[in-house]
Design an enzyme around this catalytic site. Structure first.
Site, mmCIF file in Angstrom:
data_model
loop_
_atom_site.group_PDB
_atom_site.id
_atom_site.type_symbol
_atom_site.label_atom_id
_atom_site.label_comp_id
_atom_site.label_asym_id
_atom_site.label_seq_id
_atom_site.Cartn_x
_atom_site.Cartn_y
_atom_site.Cartn_z
ATOM 1 N N ARG A 12 26.838 -42.821 15.856
ATOM 2 C CA ARG A 12 26.810 -43.836 14.786
ATOM 3 C C ARG A 12 26.975 -43.163 13.420
ATOM 4 O O ARG A 12 26.968 -41.933 13.312
ATOM 5 C CB ARG A 12 25.535 -44.677 14.838
ATOM 6 C CG ARG A 12 24.251 -43.904 14.605
ATOM 7 C CD ARG A 12 23.048 -44.815 14.869
ATOM 8 N NE ARG A 12 21.794 -44.088 14.870
ATOM 9 C CZ ARG A 12 20.970 -44.004 13.834
ATOM 10 N NH1 ARG A 12 21.274 -44.600 12.699
ATOM 11 N NH2 ARG A 12 19.840 -43.330 13.918
ATOM 12 N N GLY A 13 27.099 -43.999 12.395
ATOM 13 C CA GLY A 13 27.125 -43.504 11.017
ATOM 14 C C GLY A 13 28.290 -42.559 10.728
ATOM 15 O O GLY A 13 29.408 -42.738 11.227
ATOM 16 N N ILE A 14 27.999 -41.555 9.913
ATOM 17 C CA ILE A 14 29.029 -40.600 9.498
ATOM 18 C C ILE A 14 29.590 -39.872 10.713
ATOM 19 O O ILE A 14 30.800 -39.647 10.820
ATOM 20 C CB ILE A 14 28.431 -39.598 8.483
ATOM 21 C CG1 ILE A 14 28.021 -40.328 7.194
ATOM 22 C CG2 ILE A 14 29.408 -38.470 8.180
ATOM 23 C CD1 ILE A 14 27.237 -39.463 6.200
ATOM 24 N N ARG A 34 21.097 -40.200 21.836
ATOM 25 C CA ARG A 34 19.745 -40.080 22.408
ATOM 26 C C ARG A 34 19.382 -41.334 23.193
ATOM 27 O O ARG A 34 18.253 -41.807 23.121
ATOM 28 C CB ARG A 34 18.733 -39.828 21.294
ATOM 29 C CG ARG A 34 18.894 -38.455 20.676
ATOM 30 C CD ARG A 34 17.815 -38.182 19.674
ATOM 31 N NE ARG A 34 17.895 -39.080 18.529
ATOM 32 C CZ ARG A 34 17.012 -39.125 17.546
ATOM 33 N NH1 ARG A 34 15.972 -38.328 17.569
ATOM 34 N NH2 ARG A 34 17.163 -39.961 16.537
ATOM 35 N N VAL A 49 18.869 -32.765 19.738
ATOM 36 C CA VAL A 49 19.229 -31.438 19.223
ATOM 37 C C VAL A 49 18.017 -30.574 18.882
ATOM 38 O O VAL A 49 18.165 -29.398 18.561
ATOM 39 C CB VAL A 49 20.189 -31.519 18.004
ATOM 40 C CG1 VAL A 49 21.544 -32.055 18.424
ATOM 41 C CG2 VAL A 49 19.585 -32.320 16.864
ATOM 42 N N GLY A 77 21.098 -35.634 11.830
ATOM 43 C CA GLY A 77 20.106 -35.316 10.802
ATOM 44 C C GLY A 77 19.137 -36.456 10.601
ATOM 45 O O GLY A 77 19.414 -37.606 10.962
ATOM 46 N N TYR A 140 13.917 -32.307 3.377
ATOM 47 C CA TYR A 140 15.339 -32.589 3.615
ATOM 48 C C TYR A 140 16.227 -31.646 2.793
ATOM 49 O O TYR A 140 17.179 -31.053 3.316
ATOM 50 C CB TYR A 140 15.607 -34.048 3.235
ATOM 51 C CG TYR A 140 17.009 -34.539 3.487
ATOM 52 C CD1 TYR A 140 17.441 -34.849 4.783
ATOM 53 C CD2 TYR A 140 17.892 -34.727 2.430
ATOM 54 C CE1 TYR A 140 18.727 -35.324 5.002
ATOM 55 C CE2 TYR A 140 19.173 -35.206 2.644
ATOM 56 C CZ TYR A 140 19.590 -35.507 3.933
ATOM 57 O OH TYR A 140 20.862 -35.984 4.151
ATOM 58 N N LYS A 144 18.923 -28.868 4.119
ATOM 59 C CA LYS A 144 20.356 -28.973 3.804
ATOM 60 C C LYS A 144 20.845 -27.746 3.037
ATOM 61 O O LYS A 144 21.985 -27.324 3.184
ATOM 62 C CB LYS A 144 20.623 -30.258 3.010
ATOM 63 C CG LYS A 144 20.381 -31.532 3.827
ATOM 64 C CD LYS A 144 21.267 -31.580 5.052
ATOM 65 C CE LYS A 144 21.201 -32.880 5.806
ATOM 66 N NZ LYS A 144 22.057 -32.884 7.011
HETATM 67 P P1 NDP Z 1 22.275 -42.003 10.421
HETATM 68 O O1 NDP Z 1 20.805 -42.102 10.177
HETATM 69 O O2 NDP Z 1 23.139 -43.202 10.317
HETATM 70 O O3 NDP Z 1 22.532 -41.290 11.841
HETATM 71 C C1 NDP Z 1 21.869 -40.097 12.152
HETATM 72 C C2 NDP Z 1 22.489 -39.529 13.385
HETATM 73 O O4 NDP Z 1 21.800 -38.310 13.735
HETATM 74 C C3 NDP Z 1 22.359 -40.468 14.575
HETATM 75 O O5 NDP Z 1 23.480 -40.328 15.409
HETATM 76 C C4 NDP Z 1 21.119 -39.932 15.266
HETATM 77 O O6 NDP Z 1 21.057 -40.224 16.647
HETATM 78 C C5 NDP Z 1 21.331 -38.448 15.066
HETATM 79 N N1 NDP Z 1 20.088 -37.700 15.270
HETATM 80 C C6 NDP Z 1 18.998 -37.658 14.493
HETATM 81 N N2 NDP Z 1 18.068 -36.859 15.043
HETATM 82 C C7 NDP Z 1 18.596 -36.382 16.186
HETATM 83 C C8 NDP Z 1 18.132 -35.523 17.207
HETATM 84 N N3 NDP Z 1 16.910 -34.961 17.174
HETATM 85 N N4 NDP Z 1 18.943 -35.247 18.253
HETATM 86 C C9 NDP Z 1 20.176 -35.795 18.322
HETATM 87 N N5 NDP Z 1 20.671 -36.628 17.403
HETATM 88 C C10 NDP Z 1 19.884 -36.920 16.345
HETATM 89 O O7 NDP Z 1 22.763 -40.859 9.437
HETATM 90 P P2 NDP Z 1 24.117 -40.699 8.623
HETATM 91 O O8 NDP Z 1 25.284 -41.025 9.461
HETATM 92 O O9 NDP Z 1 23.932 -41.333 7.316
HETATM 93 O O10 NDP Z 1 24.064 -39.108 8.359
HETATM 94 C C11 NDP Z 1 24.740 -38.165 9.159
HETATM 95 C C12 NDP Z 1 24.553 -36.794 8.501
HETATM 96 O O11 NDP Z 1 25.026 -36.839 7.164
HETATM 97 C C13 NDP Z 1 23.100 -36.375 8.429
HETATM 98 O O12 NDP Z 1 23.001 -34.984 8.654
HETATM 99 C C14 NDP Z 1 22.722 -36.702 7.000
HETATM 100 O O13 NDP Z 1 21.673 -35.903 6.543
HETATM 101 C C15 NDP Z 1 24.011 -36.415 6.282
HETATM 102 N N6 NDP Z 1 24.159 -37.082 5.001
HETATM 103 C C16 NDP Z 1 24.098 -38.446 4.897
HETATM 104 C C17 NDP Z 1 24.250 -39.042 3.659
HETATM 105 C C18 NDP Z 1 24.214 -40.534 3.487
HETATM 106 O O14 NDP Z 1 24.318 -40.996 2.365
HETATM 107 N N7 NDP Z 1 24.111 -41.315 4.532
HETATM 108 C C19 NDP Z 1 24.452 -38.252 2.450
HETATM 109 C C20 NDP Z 1 24.512 -36.833 2.680
HETATM 110 C C21 NDP Z 1 24.370 -36.289 3.909
HETATM 111 P P3 NDP Z 1 20.305 -41.565 17.184
HETATM 112 O O15 NDP Z 1 21.314 -42.671 17.098
HETATM 113 O O16 NDP Z 1 19.928 -41.201 18.556
HETATM 114 O O17 NDP Z 1 19.121 -41.788 16.273
#
Ligand code: NDP
Length: 234
Positions: A12-14, A34, A49, A77, A140, A144
């Site tokens: 999901r997400g980025i 997960r 992870v 993350g 955080y 980073k």
């Molecule tokens: P989301 O919260 O939308 O998604 C987080 C993702 O990380 C999910 O796929 C989640 O899996 C996964 N995740 C978290 N913990 C674990 C774990 N222990 N093991 C496996 N997977 C895990 O985040 P974003 O898409 O917004 O962010 C993605 C990255 O970009 C992150 O590293 C974030 O810090 C970074 N980022 C985001 C920004 C933003 O504005 N959104 C800005 C700058 C950086 P699950 O679906 O299982 O929870």
């Protein structure tokens, strides 16, 4: 020919936008999840992870399915925000574990096969906050910022084997993570972004795809901001 790509947190997400971007150009793309399962068209491996065993199992499954990982995107993350004086040690340690130690785990697991192939691309998703700092996010921001030292050390250690390691530092992106921020905080953030808007996930994905492309063959140890100008000068 398509390469073998693994994106952590690509469900999901980025991460999902990054995974789809590689898949669109014909790469074989695996994502970790997960329990949510894999989005359509992507190969999913269940993996937390924070567990070295999970990481090892996930890589083995990916290797069997699409060959050794040639492009690794460490994207998974979490945040657990709070002011320093009130932050519990577990909240600090858990964020470091998921955001930084996990990046070491996946990079280490990917490296042996990349060294053997004498080629590989690693991209670590950091944040503008790792460079600027952020009140309420000591855990955080530290995690980073740590990714920069990790990637640059890998770049030095493995550069002679044809492996590049780069960091992408997004600013604020339209995702679940930013949607959770209070409206007032969102307005404060936008006031500081020269482009006056959040990034679209595809704008992060495009830069990651570039760093993994032939055109970026001579880029390693770089920190590429994709932040609308928010972190300029850092
Ligand atoms: P989301 O919260 O939308 O998604 C987080 C993702 O990380 C999910 O796929 C989640 O899996 C996964 N995740 C978290 N913990 C674990 C774990 N222990 N093991 C496996 N997977 C895990 O985040 P974003 O898409 O917004 O962010 C993605 C990255 O970009 C992150 O590293 C974030 O810090 C970074 N980022 C985001 C920004 C933003 O504005 N959104 C800005 C700058 C950086 P699950 O679906 O299982 O929870």
């Amino acid at each position: 020919m398509g390469r073998s790509v693994l994106v952590t947190g690509g469900n999901r997400g980025i991460g999902l936008a990054i995974a789809r971007s590689f898949a669109e150009q014909g790469d074989s793309v695996a994502v970790t999840h997960r329990g949510s399962g894999a989005p359509d068209g992507l190969f999913g491996v269940r993996c937390d992870v924070t567990s070295a065993e999970d990481v090892d199992r996930a890589f083995t499954a990916v290797e069997e399915h699409q060959g050794p990982v040639e492009v690794l995107v460490s994207n998974a993350g979490i945040t657990r925000d709070g002011l320093l004086m009130r932050m519990k040690e577990d909240d600090f340690a858990d964020v470091l574990d998921a955001n930084l130690t996990a990046a070491y785990r996946v990079a280490k697991r990917a490296s042996a096969k990349m060294v053997r192939a004498r080629s590989g691309r690693m991209v670590f998703i950091s944040s503008v906050v790792g460079l600027l700092g952020s009140a309420g996010q000591t855990n955080y921001a530290a995690s980073k910022a740590g990714l920069v030292g990790l990637a640059r050390s890998i770049a030095r250690e493995l550069g002679s084997r044809g492996i590049t390691a780069n960091v992408v530092a997004p600013g604020f992106v339209e995702t679940d993570m930013t949607a959770e921020l209070p409206e007032k905080r969102q307005q404060e953030i936008l006031a500081q972004v020269p482009l006056s808007r959040y990034a679209h996930v595809d704008e992060i994905a495009g830069v990651v795809r570039f760093l993994a492309s032939d055109a970026a063959g001579y880029i390693t140890g770089a920190v590429v901001p994709v932040d609308g100008g928010l972190g300029m000068g850092h």
